[in-house]
Design an enzyme around this catalytic site. Sequence first.
Site, PDB file in Angstrom:
ATOM      1  N   TYR A  49       0.839  -1.201   0.000  1.00 31.71           N
ATOM      2  CA  TYR A  49       0.000   0.000   0.000  1.00 31.71           C
ATOM      3  C   TYR A  49       0.872   1.249   0.000  1.00 31.71           C
ATOM      4  CZ  TYR A  49      -4.328  -2.468   1.239  1.00 31.71           C
ATOM      5  OH  TYR A  49      -5.439  -3.271   1.245  1.00 31.71           O
ATOM      6  N   TYR A  84      -0.749  -9.932   0.635  1.00 30.27           N
ATOM      7  CA  TYR A  84       0.341  -9.416   1.473  1.00 30.27           C
ATOM      8  C   TYR A  84       0.293 -10.016   2.876  1.00 30.27           C
ATOM      9  CZ  TYR A  84      -3.263  -6.058   3.076  1.00 30.27           C
ATOM     10  OH  TYR A  84      -4.396  -5.476   3.556  1.00 30.27           O
ATOM     11  N   ARG A 113      -3.150 -11.681   3.807  1.00 22.14           N
ATOM     12  CA  ARG A 113      -4.440 -11.265   3.256  1.00 22.14           C
ATOM     13  C   ARG A 113      -4.576 -11.775   1.831  1.00 22.14           C
ATOM     14  NH1 ARG A 113      -7.806  -7.707   4.617  1.00 22.14           N
ATOM     15  NH2 ARG A 113      -9.108  -9.455   4.145  1.00 22.14           N
ATOM     16  N   HIS A 123      -7.354  -8.367  -2.374  1.00 20.92           N
ATOM     17  CA  HIS A 123      -8.666  -7.769  -2.089  1.00 20.92           C
ATOM     18  C   HIS A 123      -8.682  -6.296  -2.435  1.00 20.92           C
ATOM     19  CE1 HIS A 123      -6.280  -6.941   1.531  1.00 20.92           C
ATOM     20  NE2 HIS A 123      -7.017  -5.862   1.673  1.00 20.92           N
ATOM     21  N   HIS A 157     -10.757  -2.832  -1.135  1.00 18.16           N
ATOM     22  CA  HIS A 157     -11.670  -2.253  -0.133  1.00 18.16           C
ATOM     23  C   HIS A 157     -12.711  -1.392  -0.834  1.00 18.16           C
ATOM     24  CE1 HIS A 157      -9.104  -3.180   3.443  1.00 18.16           C
ATOM     25  NE2 HIS A 157      -8.124  -3.113   2.561  1.00 18.16           N
TER      26      HIS A 157
HETATM   27 FE   LIG Z   1      -6.282  -4.229   2.724  1.00 21.80          FE
END
Ligand SMILES: [Fe+2]
Lengths: 234, 179
Positions: A104, A143, A153, A156, A158
């Site tokens: 991110y 990640y 995770r 995905h 959000h």
């Molecule tokens: Fe996330």
Amino acid sequence: MTLRPRDMSGHPPAIAPAYRSSRLRGPTQAPIAIPATPTETTGPVFGHGVLGPLDGDLIRNFAAPGQMAIGQRTIVHGRVTDEAGRAVPNTLVEVWQANAGGRYRHAKEGYLAPLDPNFGGCGRVMTDDQGRYRFETVKPGAYPWPNGGNDWRPAHIHFSVFGSGFGQRLITQMYFEGDPLVARCPIAQSIPAGGAERLVAPLDWEETVPMDARAYRFDIILRGPLATPFEATP
Amino acid sequence: MTQRESPSQTAGPYVHIGLMPNHAGLPGLYDGDLGAGPIMAEGQPVTLRGRILDGEGASVTDAVLEVWQADGTGTPGIWARRSTDGPDGDWVLDTVRPGPMRFDGGWMAPHIALWIVARGINLGLQTRIYFPEDDHSADAVLAQVPPGRRRTLMAVPDADGYRFDIHLQGPDETVFLNI
Ligand SMILES: [Fe+2]
């Protein structure tokens, strides 16, 4: 419209012990049921005018001129409806995600995978008069995250959705068909009774553009009105 | 046709990227962050501030909260979005004092609705801020709250307005609402 009471059994419990962060942040007492008043049945309205031309193009909206984000070109589209099956038109859908390597662009994020200088990871679109939305992005990477063990995770995206009343406000996540990490994810699996499957977007072959981008379909259902004998057709 | 609401998932620790990218250090994507501008509305100006505390009393500094309220005439229409990532986890809202609102043949006391999301919060939390000096006797929502817990929904006057701290757990756990 007055909202029907929320069916809490379809949502993760406030405290899902396998998701460590929820242990100290989830309320311990059940929420108190109240009637939907004008405060809950009204909400902010955003015109299509808030959108910039590239807001729905995460491949290019942060890229230098002529550049594109690295990753698997992906179309995400679907329909926002309510529990009565009616379209939720002209509502704002905001999305954010990691880059193709699972990183991110955030000050508190320190994963080994590099940033992509051409990828921001943020976009927004409005639904049309039929409740449909569509954006283009690169498929996010999986990640690892600190949860006390070997936790990853699944890939995905959000989603934040408004609806027409503040009581419909919803944040959720979209997963991708065929990802074995969904079954191993304490966040996805916090949804009772296998409900994570409802957040898995299938590959959409019809909308997949040959020689260009694969499409995934993700429909979102917001809370709806109290049932009435005569339901308007969507 | 009836169908079930989509399951909620946590907003996660990086919610700021999606909801307030300029604030999160992604300039140039949007002209400005939605809900970040000054509130221009009819009514008496008031400043609210507060923090969100977890079960150990630690300040939750990665939350986003949204506000929805009426203006001074009781008409809903004020929306704002704030983060709690300041140095002490305080959010600050310069707004107007809402007026009472008609509901179901009566009047609801002036209130501000809050919606809170963060890492570790699995379903956005809805609550309300009320003002201690108002008459709450006819409020249809407070009537559903056990009297002993109503104080968790009352703003506390301070030097330049009001404080409203949200306790996610503990003896002072804030009342959250299932609308
Ligand atoms: Fe996330």
